[in-house]
Design a protein around this motif. Structure first.
Motif, PDB file in Angstrom:
ATOM      1  N   GLN A 201      15.775 -17.610  23.433  1.00 19.60           N
ATOM      2  CA  GLN A 201      15.397 -19.155  23.299  1.00 19.60           C
ATOM      3  C   GLN A 201      14.363 -18.813  22.550  1.00 19.60           C
ATOM      4  OE1 GLN A 201      17.252 -21.654  25.753  1.00 19.60           O
ATOM      5  NE2 GLN A 201      15.240 -22.990  25.497  1.00 19.60           N
ATOM      6  N   ILE A 202      14.216 -19.974  21.239  1.00 21.16           N
ATOM      7  CA  ILE A 202      13.370 -20.211  20.400  1.00 21.16           C
ATOM      8  C   ILE A 202      12.759 -21.394  20.726  1.00 21.16           C
ATOM      9  CG2 ILE A 202      12.157 -20.090  17.932  1.00 21.16           C
ATOM     10  CD1 ILE A 202      14.424 -18.140  17.473  1.00 21.16           C
ATOM     11  N   PHE A 203      11.687 -21.673  21.176  1.00 18.62           N
ATOM     12  CA  PHE A 203      10.973 -23.068  21.653  1.00 18.62           C
ATOM     13  C   PHE A 203      10.147 -23.411  19.860  1.00 18.62           C
ATOM     14  CE2 PHE A 203      11.281 -21.361  25.432  1.00 18.62           C
ATOM     15  CZ  PHE A 203      11.559 -22.316  26.155  1.00 18.62           C
ATOM     16  N   TYR A 204      10.416 -24.572  19.744  1.00 14.85           N
ATOM     17  CA  TYR A 204       9.406 -25.188  18.258  1.00 14.85           C
ATOM     18  C   TYR A 204       8.561 -26.701  18.868  1.00 14.85           C
ATOM     19  CZ  TYR A 204      12.234 -22.562  15.637  1.00 14.85           C
ATOM     20  OH  TYR A 204      13.406 -21.820  14.558  1.00 14.85           O
ATOM     21  N   PRO A 205       7.883 -27.474  18.927  1.00 12.00           N
ATOM     22  CA  PRO A 205       7.296 -28.999  19.422  1.00 12.00           C
ATOM     23  C   PRO A 205       8.349 -29.633  18.406  1.00 12.00           C
ATOM     24  CG  PRO A 205       5.934 -27.833  17.312  1.00 12.00           C
ATOM     25  CD  PRO A 205       7.768 -26.821  17.453  1.00 12.00           C
ATOM     26  N   THR A 206       9.618 -29.882  18.049  1.00 10.84           N
ATOM     27  CA  THR A 206      10.208 -30.750  17.981  1.00 10.84           C
ATOM     28  C   THR A 206      11.986 -30.223  19.230  1.00 10.84           C
ATOM     29  OG1 THR A 206      11.942 -29.088  16.175  1.00 10.84           O
ATOM     30  CG2 THR A 206      10.473 -30.872  15.411  1.00 10.84           C
ATOM     31  N   GLY A 207      11.666 -29.150  20.084  1.00 10.13           N
ATOM     32  CA  GLY A 207      12.662 -28.706  21.063  1.00 10.13           C
ATOM     33  C   GLY A 207      13.160 -27.159  20.941  1.00 10.13           C
ATOM     34  N   SER A 220      28.760 -16.337  19.524  1.00  5.40           N
ATOM     35  CA  SER A 220      27.475 -17.333  20.564  1.00  5.40           C
ATOM     36  C   SER A 220      27.109 -18.687  20.901  1.00  5.40           C
ATOM     37  CB  SER A 220      26.560 -16.430  20.508  1.00  5.40           C
ATOM     38  OG  SER A 220      25.712 -15.344  20.617  1.00  5.40           O
ATOM     39  N   ALA A 221      27.112 -18.767  22.031  1.00  2.00           N
ATOM     40  CA  ALA A 221      27.020 -20.741  21.560  1.00  2.00           C
ATOM     41  C   ALA A 221      25.858 -20.956  21.214  1.00  2.00           C
ATOM     42  CB  ALA A 221      27.190 -20.958  23.849  1.00  2.00           C
ATOM     43  N   LEU A 222      25.908 -22.112  20.999  1.00  2.00           N
ATOM     44  CA  LEU A 222      24.612 -22.848  20.519  1.00  2.00           C
ATOM     45  C   LEU A 222      23.845 -23.936  20.583  1.00  2.00           C
ATOM     46  CD1 LEU A 222      22.376 -22.711  18.291  1.00  2.00           C
ATOM     47  CD2 LEU A 222      23.622 -24.578  16.902  1.00  2.00           C
ATOM     48  N   VAL A 223      22.889 -24.293  21.375  1.00  2.00           N
ATOM     49  CA  VAL A 223      22.181 -25.821  21.609  1.00  2.00           C
ATOM     50  C   VAL A 223      20.943 -25.585  21.267  1.00  2.00           C
ATOM     51  CG1 VAL A 223      21.641 -26.705  24.322  1.00  2.00           C
ATOM     52  CG2 VAL A 223      23.431 -25.088  24.353  1.00  2.00           C
ATOM     53  N   TRP A 224      20.589 -26.318  20.244  1.00  4.80           N
ATOM     54  CA  TRP A 224      19.761 -27.166  19.521  1.00  4.80           C
ATOM     55  C   TRP A 224      19.858 -28.575  19.591  1.00  4.80           C
ATOM     56  CZ3 TRP A 224      20.643 -26.577  13.514  1.00  4.80           C
ATOM     57  CH2 TRP A 224      19.178 -27.432  13.115  1.00  4.80           C
ATOM     58  N   SER A 225      17.792 -28.485  20.551  1.00  3.23           N
ATOM     59  CA  SER A 225      17.599 -29.574  20.470  1.00  3.23           C
ATOM     60  C   SER A 225      17.141 -29.727  20.082  1.00  3.23           C
ATOM     61  CB  SER A 225      16.599 -29.487  22.171  1.00  3.23           C
ATOM     62  OG  SER A 225      18.025 -29.347  22.944  1.00  3.23           O
ATOM     63  N   LEU A 226      16.841 -31.059  19.240  1.00  5.71           N
ATOM     64  CA  LEU A 226      16.089 -32.513  18.365  1.00  5.71           C
ATOM     65  C   LEU A 226      16.094 -33.482  18.639  1.00  5.71           C
ATOM     66  CD1 LEU A 226      17.933 -31.129  14.939  1.00  5.71           C
ATOM     67  CD2 LEU A 226      15.677 -30.429  15.690  1.00  5.71           C
ATOM     68  N   PHE A 354       5.754 -26.919  25.490  1.00 11.16           N
ATOM     69  CA  PHE A 354       6.298 -26.494  23.860  1.00 11.16           C
ATOM     70  C   PHE A 354       6.328 -27.490  23.025  1.00 11.16           C
ATOM     71  CE2 PHE A 354       7.129 -22.845  27.229  1.00 11.16           C
ATOM     72  CZ  PHE A 354       7.236 -21.883  25.343  1.00 11.16           C
ATOM     73  N   GLY A 355       5.982 -28.527  23.289  1.00  4.77           N
ATOM     74  CA  GLY A 355       6.604 -29.741  22.668  1.00  4.77           C
ATOM     75  C   GLY A 355       4.910 -30.396  22.203  1.00  4.77           C
ATOM     76  N   VAL A 356       3.661 -30.082  22.366  1.00  2.60           N
ATOM     77  CA  VAL A 356       2.571 -29.863  21.835  1.00  2.60           C
ATOM     78  C   VAL A 356       2.404 -29.757  20.308  1.00  2.60           C
ATOM     79  CG1 VAL A 356      -0.086 -30.269  21.428  1.00  2.60           C
ATOM     80  CG2 VAL A 356       1.770 -29.929  24.226  1.00  2.60           C
ATOM     81  N   PRO A 357       2.467 -29.860  19.147  1.00  4.40           N
ATOM     82  CA  PRO A 357       1.909 -29.301  18.211  1.00  4.40           C
ATOM     83  C   PRO A 357       0.471 -29.067  18.053  1.00  4.40           C
ATOM     84  CG  PRO A 357       1.760 -31.830  17.854  1.00  4.40           C
ATOM     85  CD  PRO A 357       2.414 -31.563  19.260  1.00  4.40           C
ATOM     86  N   GLY A 358       0.328 -28.449  16.195  1.00  7.06           N
ATOM     87  CA  GLY A 358      -0.709 -28.211  16.897  1.00  7.06           C
ATOM     88  C   GLY A 358      -1.373 -26.330  16.117  1.00  7.06           C
ATOM     89  N   LYS A 359      -1.713 -25.791  16.060  1.00  9.11           N
ATOM     90  CA  LYS A 359      -2.400 -24.375  15.930  1.00  9.11           C
ATOM     91  C   LYS A 359      -3.000 -23.982  17.497  1.00  9.11           C
ATOM     92  CE  LYS A 359      -2.833 -23.633  11.426  1.00  9.11           C
ATOM     93  NZ  LYS A 359      -3.288 -23.116   9.423  1.00  9.11           N
ATOM     94  N   THR A 360      -3.786 -24.750  18.046  1.00 14.99           N
ATOM     95  CA  THR A 360      -4.185 -24.485  19.237  1.00 14.99           C
ATOM     96  C   THR A 360      -3.148 -24.374  20.433  1.00 14.99           C
ATOM     97  OG1 THR A 360      -6.316 -25.620  18.323  1.00 14.99           O
ATOM     98  CG2 THR A 360      -6.048 -25.732  20.667  1.00 14.99           C
ATOM     99  N   ALA A 361      -2.445 -25.562  19.998  1.00  8.73           N
ATOM    100  CA  ALA A 361      -1.234 -24.981  21.559  1.00  8.73           C
ATOM    101  C   ALA A 361      -0.982 -23.898  21.062  1.00  8.73           C
ATOM    102  CB  ALA A 361       0.129 -26.552  21.041  1.00  8.73           C
TER     103      ALA A 361
END
Length: 402
Positions: A201-207, A220-226, A354-361
């Motif tokens: 499970q890999i988190f990005y600000p986009t999902g 493997s199953a892929l579930v990719w949220s965008l 995990f949706g908060v962008p930026g280096k600090t977050a």
């Protein structure tokens, strides 16, 4: 007029499981669903899979369907969580002798075996391809008139219609609801490197993007949220470009990729009802809650509804109580409300965190993941939650009948 212990509106995965759980305890039900099951029993693999927690699988074992599916389910023995593809992993792992954290199962297998068992369930009346044209919840009974001309009656109505339930809406039950303005792209991938029963499970600000282990060990199953626009753009990519993007966002953790199923896309919404019961009625499954697939808990939440409702009704029947009695429904409401609220809002909070962008977050999130990685009690707590073993468990989630 046909009389039953329970009327079940909705014959999907949760509705059929509910009927089988009651059948295992000698309670009768009639399952009403407008869809013809032949439309959902395709043998083609469409890429959709379900993560089933260890406790949920024990429910399947209790009603007898678990052994029929076990060979086709892939255990999850390790979970790796990252904030971004370059983040250090937070890992959860079980020993080979322990219960797995969960099992991955193709939806088509679950549909197939539920339908096969329903055919042999002596206390389940099947009304598929049939619609209830009216439902009257009276002081003493529930009466439903069907479009095939038959009338059925029972002391209790269980609503298993899903998150867009018209019966819930007609009852005036308030729902907290919002759209994530995102979609999940779902498919299955063959890959060069074996997964070794590991979920990523890999988190990005986009999902989040998840790779979930399946049988055989190189699938493997892929579930990719965008976000909606990015999901639409990803769906337009040709196969080669899409697989290259998946490799990029997953740090090529499984090597060379190829499609094992077509791509599908599904909108993401949040639903949480103000209550799960009303006069001679209870909501079971997505009719009472709909959550983001970020932790794979949606179906398991519904199965916990099933196990609790079965126990409440069986206990009530043994005491000779009216199965639609307000006290029984209040017990179901109390037992389920805290768990449902905790899981739904925890999943929503994860999406937002995990949706908060930026280096600090990102730095704060990675510090938090590293802290959990070093704290065994915290990891054990999260593993217990993943298995569905925390809190007050009904008997069927321990593998026993009530």
């Amino acid at each position: 007029m046909d009389s039953h212990d329970v009327i079940i509106l909705g014959g999907g995965l949760i509705g059929q499981t509910m009927a089988l759980a009651l059948d295992a305890h000698g309670l009768t039900s009639v399952v009403i669903d407008p869809l013809d099951p032949a439309t959902t029993l395709t043998t083609e693999f469409d890429g959709r899979v379900t993560a089933i927690s260890s406790s949920s699988w024990k429910l399947f074992d209790a009603i007898g369907i678990g052994p029929r599916m076990r060979a086709e389910a892939c255990p999850i023995r390790r979970i790796e969580v990252r904030d971004g593809a370059d983040g250090a992993p937070l890992d959860f792992e079980t020993d080979s002798g322990e219960n797995p954290l969960g099992l991955m199962l193709e939806n088509r297998v679950l549909r197939r075996e539920l339908w096969a068992m329903i055919q042999d369930a002596g206390k389940v009346t099947r009304k598929f391809g049939t619609r209830a044209v009216s439902v009257d919840r009276g002081d003493h009974r529930v009466t439903a008139v069907l479009d095939d001309g038959t009338t059925v009656t029972a002391p209790l109505l269980l609503v298993c219609e899903g998150r867009y339930s018209s019966t819930r809406e007609a009852a005036g039950i308030n729902v907290a609801a919002w759209d994530y303005s995102s979609k999940s792209i779902v498919t299955a991938l063959d890959h060069a490197i074996p997964h070794h029963d590991t979920a990523h499970q890999i988190f990005y600000p986009t999902g989040p993007v998840a790779l979930l282990p399946m049988n055989p060990g190189t699938r493997s199953a892929l579930v990719w949220s965008l976000p909606d626009d990015q999901a639409a753009a990803a769906m337009k990519l040709n196969d080669r470009a899409f697989l290259a993007e998946v490799s990029r966002v997953t740090a090529n953790v499984l090597g060379e990729l190829g499609f094992a199923a077509p791509r599908g896309i599904y909108p993401l919404h949040f639903r949480h009802t103000a209550k799960m019961t009303d006069t001679r009625m209870a909501l079971v499954g997505d009719a009472g809650h709909g959550i983001h697939p970020i932790a794979g808990q949606g179906f398991n939440l519904g199965l916990r509804d099933v196990a609790v409702m079965a126990e409440v009704l069986v206990d009530g029947a043994r005491l000779g109580l009216d199965l639609g009695d307000a006290q029984l429904l209040a017990r179901y409401q109390r037992w389920r409300s805290a768990d449902v609220m905790a899981v739904t809002f925890a999943c929503d909070s994860l999406v937002r965190l995990f949706g908060v962008p930026g280096k600090t977050a990102r730095a704060v999130r990675r510090f938090g993941l590293a802290t959990v990685q070093r704290a065994k009690p915290l990891k054990d707590l999260f593993m217990s939650e993943a298995r569905g073993e925390s809190g007050s468990l009904p008997a069927m989630l321990t593998g026993e009948l009530v």
